[in-house]
Design a protein around this motif. Sequence first.
Motif, PDB file in Angstrom:
ATOM      1  N   MET A 123       0.826  -1.204   0.000  1.00 36.98           N
ATOM      2  CA  MET A 123       0.000   0.000   0.000  1.00 36.98           C
ATOM      3  C   MET A 123       0.864   1.259   0.000  1.00 36.98           C
ATOM      4  SD  MET A 123      -3.228   0.328   2.561  1.00 36.98           S
ATOM      5  CE  MET A 123      -3.299  -1.460   2.733  1.00 36.98           C
ATOM      6  N   THR A 124       1.924   1.246   0.789  1.00 39.12           N
ATOM      7  CA  THR A 124       2.829   2.395   0.853  1.00 39.12           C
ATOM      8  C   THR A 124       3.544   2.598  -0.478  1.00 39.12           C
ATOM      9  OG1 THR A 124       3.205   1.931   3.203  1.00 39.12           O
ATOM     10  CG2 THR A 124       4.743   3.418   2.129  1.00 39.12           C
ATOM     11  N   VAL A 125       4.028   1.512  -1.074  1.00 41.28           N
ATOM     12  CA  VAL A 125       4.718   1.599  -2.371  1.00 41.28           C
ATOM     13  C   VAL A 125       3.761   2.122  -3.442  1.00 41.28           C
ATOM     14  CG1 VAL A 125       5.904   0.286  -4.165  1.00 41.28           C
ATOM     15  CG2 VAL A 125       6.336  -0.231  -1.751  1.00 41.28           C
ATOM     16  N   THR A 126       2.520   1.631  -3.416  1.00 29.97           N
ATOM     17  CA  THR A 126       1.522   2.116  -4.374  1.00 29.97           C
ATOM     18  C   THR A 126       1.274   3.604  -4.197  1.00 29.97           C
ATOM     19  OG1 THR A 126       0.453  -0.068  -4.309  1.00 29.97           O
ATOM     20  CG2 THR A 126      -0.799   1.743  -5.268  1.00 29.97           C
ATOM     21  N   GLY A 127       1.246   4.056  -2.958  1.00 27.31           N
ATOM     22  CA  GLY A 127       1.075   5.479  -2.693  1.00 27.31           C
ATOM     23  C   GLY A 127       2.214   6.313  -3.258  1.00 27.31           C
ATOM     24  N   VAL A 128       3.438   5.785  -3.187  1.00 27.54           N
ATOM     25  CA  VAL A 128       4.599   6.496  -3.749  1.00 27.54           C
ATOM     26  C   VAL A 128       4.445   6.670  -5.247  1.00 27.54           C
ATOM     27  CG1 VAL A 128       7.079   6.362  -4.173  1.00 27.54           C
ATOM     28  CG2 VAL A 128       6.165   5.752  -1.925  1.00 27.54           C
ATOM     29  N   PHE A 129       4.036   5.598  -5.944  1.00 22.72           N
ATOM     30  CA  PHE A 129       3.995   5.606  -7.404  1.00 22.72           C
ATOM     31  C   PHE A 129       2.717   6.194  -7.989  1.00 22.72           C
ATOM     32  CE2 PHE A 129       6.958   1.689  -7.217  1.00 22.72           C
ATOM     33  CZ  PHE A 129       8.058   2.525  -7.126  1.00 22.72           C
ATOM     34  N   ILE A 130       1.645   6.266  -7.200  1.00 22.00           N
ATOM     35  CA  ILE A 130       0.391   6.859  -7.670  1.00 22.00           C
ATOM     36  C   ILE A 130       0.156   8.226  -7.035  1.00 22.00           C
ATOM     37  CG2 ILE A 130      -2.125   6.629  -7.752  1.00 22.00           C
ATOM     38  CD1 ILE A 130      -0.805   4.750  -9.647  1.00 22.00           C
ATOM     39  N   GLY A 131       0.183   8.274  -5.705  1.00 21.58           N
ATOM     40  CA  GLY A 131      -0.065   9.527  -5.004  1.00 21.58           C
ATOM     41  C   GLY A 131       1.011  10.565  -5.216  1.00 21.58           C
ATOM     42  N   GLY A 132       2.289  10.110  -5.349  1.00 24.24           N
ATOM     43  CA  GLY A 132       3.386  11.053  -5.567  1.00 24.24           C
ATOM     44  C   GLY A 132       3.229  11.863  -6.842  1.00 24.24           C
ATOM     45  N   PRO A 133       3.096  11.214  -8.020  1.00 27.89           N
ATOM     46  CA  PRO A 133       2.873  11.964  -9.264  1.00 27.89           C
ATOM     47  C   PRO A 133       1.600  12.810  -9.236  1.00 27.89           C
ATOM     48  CG  PRO A 133       3.546   9.725  -9.760  1.00 27.89           C
ATOM     49  CD  PRO A 133       3.309   9.781  -8.277  1.00 27.89           C
ATOM     50  N   ALA A 134       0.550  12.290  -8.578  1.00 23.67           N
ATOM     51  CA  ALA A 134      -0.693  13.068  -8.483  1.00 23.67           C
ATOM     52  C   ALA A 134      -0.449  14.368  -7.722  1.00 23.67           C
ATOM     53  CB  ALA A 134      -1.775  12.243  -7.792  1.00 23.67           C
ATOM     54  N   ASN A 135       0.305  14.312  -6.640  1.00 22.37           N
ATOM     55  CA  ASN A 135       0.636  15.522  -5.885  1.00 22.37           C
ATOM     56  C   ASN A 135       1.476  16.486  -6.712  1.00 22.37           C
ATOM     57  OD1 ASN A 135      -0.744  14.567  -3.661  1.00 22.37           O
ATOM     58  ND2 ASN A 135       1.071  13.833  -2.593  1.00 22.37           N
ATOM     59  N   MET A 136       2.403  15.949  -7.492  1.00 21.77           N
ATOM     60  CA  MET A 136       3.257  16.808  -8.324  1.00 21.77           C
ATOM     61  C   MET A 136       2.445  17.552  -9.378  1.00 21.77           C
ATOM     62  SD  MET A 136       6.744  14.642  -9.013  1.00 21.77           S
ATOM     63  CE  MET A 136       7.301  15.947 -10.131  1.00 21.77           C
ATOM     64  N   ILE A 137       1.543  16.840 -10.064  1.00 24.14           N
ATOM     65  CA  ILE A 137       0.760  17.477 -11.121  1.00 24.14           C
ATOM     66  C   ILE A 137      -0.185  18.523 -10.541  1.00 24.14           C
ATOM     67  CG2 ILE A 137      -1.011  17.084 -12.885  1.00 24.14           C
ATOM     68  CD1 ILE A 137       0.246  14.377 -13.444  1.00 24.14           C
ATOM     69  N   SER A 138      -0.839  18.183  -9.438  1.00 23.26           N
ATOM     70  CA  SER A 138      -1.842  19.093  -8.886  1.00 23.26           C
ATOM     71  C   SER A 138      -1.235  20.321  -8.223  1.00 23.26           C
ATOM     72  CB  SER A 138      -2.717  18.348  -7.865  1.00 23.26           C
ATOM     73  OG  SER A 138      -1.945  17.925  -6.763  1.00 23.26           O
ATOM     74  N   ALA A 139       0.034  20.273  -7.843  1.00 17.03           N
ATOM     75  CA  ALA A 139       0.645  21.387  -7.107  1.00 17.03           C
ATOM     76  C   ALA A 139       1.762  22.056  -7.909  1.00 17.03           C
ATOM     77  CB  ALA A 139       1.164  20.901  -5.761  1.00 17.03           C
ATOM     78  N   ALA A 140       2.951  21.446  -7.948  1.00 13.95           N
ATOM     79  CA  ALA A 140       4.116  22.099  -8.563  1.00 13.95           C
ATOM     80  C   ALA A 140       3.918  22.327 -10.056  1.00 13.95           C
ATOM     81  CB  ALA A 140       5.365  21.247  -8.321  1.00 13.95           C
ATOM     82  N   ILE A 141       3.456  21.306 -10.775  1.00 14.57           N
ATOM     83  CA  ILE A 141       3.284  21.450 -12.225  1.00 14.57           C
ATOM     84  C   ILE A 141       2.187  22.456 -12.542  1.00 14.57           C
ATOM     85  CG2 ILE A 141       2.545  20.221 -14.310  1.00 14.57           C
ATOM     86  CD1 ILE A 141       4.024  17.777 -13.283  1.00 14.57           C
ATOM     87  N   THR A 142       1.091  22.412 -11.783  1.00 11.00           N
ATOM     88  CA  THR A 142       0.019  23.389 -12.000  1.00 11.00           C
ATOM     89  C   THR A 142       0.508  24.808 -11.736  1.00 11.00           C
ATOM     90  OG1 THR A 142      -1.647  21.757 -11.375  1.00 11.00           O
ATOM     91  CG2 THR A 142      -2.289  24.066 -11.288  1.00 11.00           C
ATOM     92  N   ALA A 143       1.321  24.987 -10.688  1.00  9.46           N
ATOM     93  CA  ALA A 143       1.878  26.315 -10.405  1.00  9.46           C
ATOM     94  C   ALA A 143       2.790  26.773 -11.541  1.00  9.46           C
ATOM     95  CB  ALA A 143       2.637  26.287  -9.084  1.00  9.46           C
ATOM     96  N   ASP A 144       3.567  25.851 -12.108  1.00  9.68           N
ATOM     97  CA  ASP A 144       4.405  26.198 -13.265  1.00  9.68           C
ATOM     98  C   ASP A 144       3.549  26.645 -14.441  1.00  9.68           C
ATOM     99  OD1 ASP A 144       6.632  25.509 -11.810  1.00  9.68           O
ATOM    100  OD2 ASP A 144       6.833  23.517 -12.700  1.00  9.68           O
ATOM    101  N   LEU A 145       2.464  25.913 -14.705  1.00  3.47           N
ATOM    102  CA  LEU A 145       1.584  26.248 -15.831  1.00  3.47           C
ATOM    103  C   LEU A 145       0.926  27.611 -15.637  1.00  3.47           C
ATOM    104  CD1 LEU A 145      -0.178  22.790 -16.376  1.00  3.47           C
ATOM    105  CD2 LEU A 145       1.642  23.785 -17.768  1.00  3.47           C
ATOM    106  N   GLY A 146       0.607  27.950 -14.407  1.00  2.00           N
ATOM    107  CA  GLY A 146      -0.057  29.221 -14.136  1.00  2.00           C
ATOM    108  C   GLY A 146       0.880  30.398 -14.004  1.00  2.00           C
TER     109      GLY A 146
END
Length: 482
Positions: A403-426
């Motif tokens: 479950m923890t490993v899945t969170g790293v590989f799914i939740g990690g990229p989701a956090n990046m897109i919704s926060a840092a990448i979105t801030a870059d786009l804006g």
Amino acid sequence: MHTNINSIRETNEDIDAQIVQPRSKSRYTFYHLSTFLLTFISYAMLHAARKVFSNVKSTMAEEWSALPNQTLNPIKPDDKISFSLDLESTRLYNSPNDATIFLGVLDAVFMFSYSTGLFISGILGDRFDLRIVLCLGMVVTSIVIFLFGVLSEWLHIYSVAWYVSFWILNGLAQSTGWPCVVAIMGNWFGKEGRGLIFGVWSACASVGNIFGAALAATFLTYGYEYAFLVCCVLLICCAIICFFAIIPAPEDIGLGKKENHAVISETTAAVVNDDDNVNEETELITKTDQSTNKPITFWRAWFLPGVFMYSICYACLKLVNYSFFFWLPFYLHSKFSWQESDADLLSTLYDVGGIIGGIVGGLLSDLIGFRSIVVVPTLLLAIPTLFIFSGLPNNKALNGFIMTVTGVFIGGPANMISAAITADLGRQEVLAASDQALSTVTGIVDGTGSFGAAIGQVLIPVIQKQWNDWRFVFYFFVLMTF
């Protein structure tokens, strides 16, 4: 009297140096820290309110059915005060299993209203005070959750229309949160080091999930409504604190770029008062500064480089991420027959993995200089992990690790897109003429992602009921991740 233009330019350079130099001495201030913490806590509380619902589904299903509630020490006002409507004989379903589809419908209703609200809230955030929009959304969320999860149980109001109506309002109210907090953070933190900073900060959703799970596990023995009640109180308190303490942008206290331009313009005007040409140049700078206050239009934001592509990508990824968010405790409880409180606490390991993945991914993207180079390989690694997860035996330690490993590989990229990448786009260079775009872009990316997540919440119970096997749900996750 004639003024030497070279001396004027030297004067301007000296003024620029005097203004820029203090910022380089102290990159971050107390205001940066307070902004980080206040936005982090406010969105964590909003996510905790969602997590409470996902973690008390089994108990709510029992309350909606003819079976007695399995909570151990129920404490309800109607046990001591006779104001109950006495509608206990009118139950929604014959058994908890019959309530599964309706639980999925409620998740989908929330996500559809939430995603629709994100598009609207993004536009509002670029046009009104971010602080007011955020705090108003938190207050309305608190009221709606009280009516949905507390009053309905105290008065035994078991009505499909009641639950659906207030859950739609809940989605609309909570949609004010993410565009506002991302825009506020984007105003205070520049692109340099954004991956790491936003990687740590984006853990607010996962921390909220962990807190909400702990809250549900703590109060579930007294009745699920008390977990909702505590959330309502905390949301109101958080909204009051944020209203009086949060500062939407550095310019609001005289620390931003706009003030610096104004100082340059005024000082230059005083030095070159006799030179008409330079005065015209100064006036042009001032007008250009004023033009940056114009918000971007909704449709133009869609066509900014990368916005449409990342929006579609996030729709698929958020479908998987939010499926774990909504259904993981229910899956562990139904497949392995674990106690709901144990399933709630163990499911938080997925969020722990998401925190780790977001921070490490953000740091790597800062070092490499590109976000997508980190996101794509991580998602590819998630595919075999999902296959492994689908066939795990009844072992809590093994399930917790995967479950923890899945969170790293799914939740990690989701956090990046919704926060840092979105801030870059804006905050990209093509927006030089419109600095009020971040909230709108955030609303578009997260809103599109939420539409994908809403579709997933409709499909998951249907897939599980059709094949009566959770492995087919995981195969669906693999397809969306790929």
